[in-house]
Design an enzyme around this catalytic site. Structure first.
Site, PDB file in Angstrom:
ATOM      1  N   ASP A 194      58.697  80.303 136.748  1.00 61.50           N
ATOM      2  CA  ASP A 194      59.414  80.083 138.002  1.00 61.50           C
ATOM      3  C   ASP A 194      59.917  81.416 138.550  1.00 61.50           C
ATOM      4  OD1 ASP A 194      60.665  77.812 139.747  1.00 61.50           O
ATOM      5  OD2 ASP A 194      62.295  79.247 139.448  1.00 61.50           O
ATOM      6  N   ASN A 235      62.833  84.208 151.042  1.00 57.66           N
ATOM      7  CA  ASN A 235      62.582  83.490 152.291  1.00 57.66           C
ATOM      8  C   ASN A 235      63.699  83.717 153.300  1.00 57.66           C
ATOM      9  OD1 ASN A 235      60.103  82.322 151.600  1.00 57.66           O
ATOM     10  ND2 ASN A 235      61.083  80.603 150.559  1.00 57.66           N
ATOM     11  N   HIS A 283      59.489  83.194 155.638  1.00 54.37           N
ATOM     12  CA  HIS A 283      58.603  82.410 154.782  1.00 54.37           C
ATOM     13  C   HIS A 283      57.223  83.046 154.610  1.00 54.37           C
ATOM     14  CE1 HIS A 283      61.148  78.853 154.150  1.00 54.37           C
ATOM     15  NE2 HIS A 283      61.626  79.105 155.358  1.00 54.37           N
ATOM     16  N   ASP A 324      55.423  83.615 151.086  1.00 53.34           N
ATOM     17  CA  ASP A 324      54.053  83.266 150.698  1.00 53.34           C
ATOM     18  C   ASP A 324      53.347  84.462 150.070  1.00 53.34           C
ATOM     19  OD1 ASP A 324      54.450  80.730 151.669  1.00 53.34           O
ATOM     20  OD2 ASP A 324      53.377  81.060 153.548  1.00 53.34           O
ATOM     21  N   GLU A 347      57.662  77.457 144.105  1.00 50.71           N
ATOM     22  CA  GLU A 347      57.512  78.762 143.447  1.00 50.71           C
ATOM     23  C   GLU A 347      57.303  78.625 141.947  1.00 50.71           C
ATOM     24  OE1 GLU A 347      62.003  78.007 143.859  1.00 50.71           O
ATOM     25  OE2 GLU A 347      60.163  77.595 144.972  1.00 50.71           O
TER      26      GLU A 347
END
Length: 261
Positions: free
Chosen positions: A121, A129, A134, A138, A164
């Site tokens: 994680d 973000n 965002h 990505d 994530e």
């Protein structure tokens, strides 16, 4: 070649069938009439069967390619190129129960085998973000996915479990702690500069190993518990161990912790 093969075989079958049928039907007409009847049936069969089989073979080929493309889309995460959660969990279950093994010729699903699941994680991903947007988030996921793949062996599996969170399955008996630490370091040293601002990425990793059998859901639950153990320990850590509640010690590793605890 496959389209040509099916077109040729289909046309030949129709010609043989038409000629044989006309021979049985008109064999009493004499040689001249019989020859014309057989020749005519062969020509008509070719004119009708060849384009029909070509068209049918072409459509079947297009359908097969479309199905393969749809299966690929359903199995691969479009952003990171990792397996989707469904495809990943299915392959893990198949391995743990011996299904799909080329060496398992009888398809015996009772052949349970060992493996380790790592749940990875991204640390403080929401802040990326919020700070950079965002799109940069990505990009961070793609960087993490690339670092994970660069740390894996050829037979290992990697999937995006959601958001994530990533999963890595290590088939067989391996030093899962060593591989998890390799992934952690690879992510930590990966280059990530959103909006030309260097930003260090880190991950926390939880892992659970089974000596034989088990299911994806079972080892995922245990690996996820150890992931939160690593998070509570300060993030950028790993916590791996057997999927056995009677063996409590976990291997915790961080940049500032030289030995396992």
């Amino acid at each position: 070649m496959q389209i040509l093969r099916w077109t040729t075989l289909g046309t030949l079958f129709c010609v043989v069938f038409a000629v044989s049928f006309n021979f049985l039907l008109f064999r009493d007409l004499g040689d001249p009439a019989l020859s014309r009847a057989l020749f005519g049936s062969a020509v008509v069969a070719c004119l009708l069967a060849a384009p029909s089989f070509f068209y049918l073979s072409l459509k079947l080929r297009q359908l097969a390619k479309t199905n393969h493309r749809l299966n690929t889309i359903a199995s691969i995460d479009g952003l990171t190129g990792c397996l989707t959660r469904r495809a990943f969990s299915t392959l893990v279950d198949d391995w743990l129960h011996g299904a799909g093994d080329p060496g398992n010729a009888k398809g015996d699903t009772n052949d349970k085998r060992p493996g380790t699941l790592l749940v990875i994680d991204a640390d403080r991903f929401k802040s990326i973000n919020d700070r950079f947007g965002h799109q940069c988030g990505d990009e961070a996921l793609c960087v993490i996915a690339a670092a994970i793949r660069a740390s894996m062996r050829i037979d290992d599996l990697v999937g995006r479990l959601g958001g994530e969170e990533f999963g890595v399955f290590l088939p067989g008996t391996v030093d899962a702690g060593e591989i998890a630490e390799r992934i952690r370091r690879k992510v930590e040293t990966a280059s990530f500069s959103p909006q030309e601002c260097p930003h260090q990425l880190t991950v926390s990793i939880g892992g659970a190993s089974v000596s034989g059998g088990g299911t994806f859901n079972h080892i995922y639950r245990l690996a996820d518990e150890r992931l939160y153990e690593a998070k509570r320990g300060g993030r950028n850590r790993i916590a791996v161990g057997p999927a056995t509640p009677t063996v409590p010690p976990l291997r915790l590793v961080s940049p500032n912790l030289a030995s396992a605890t």
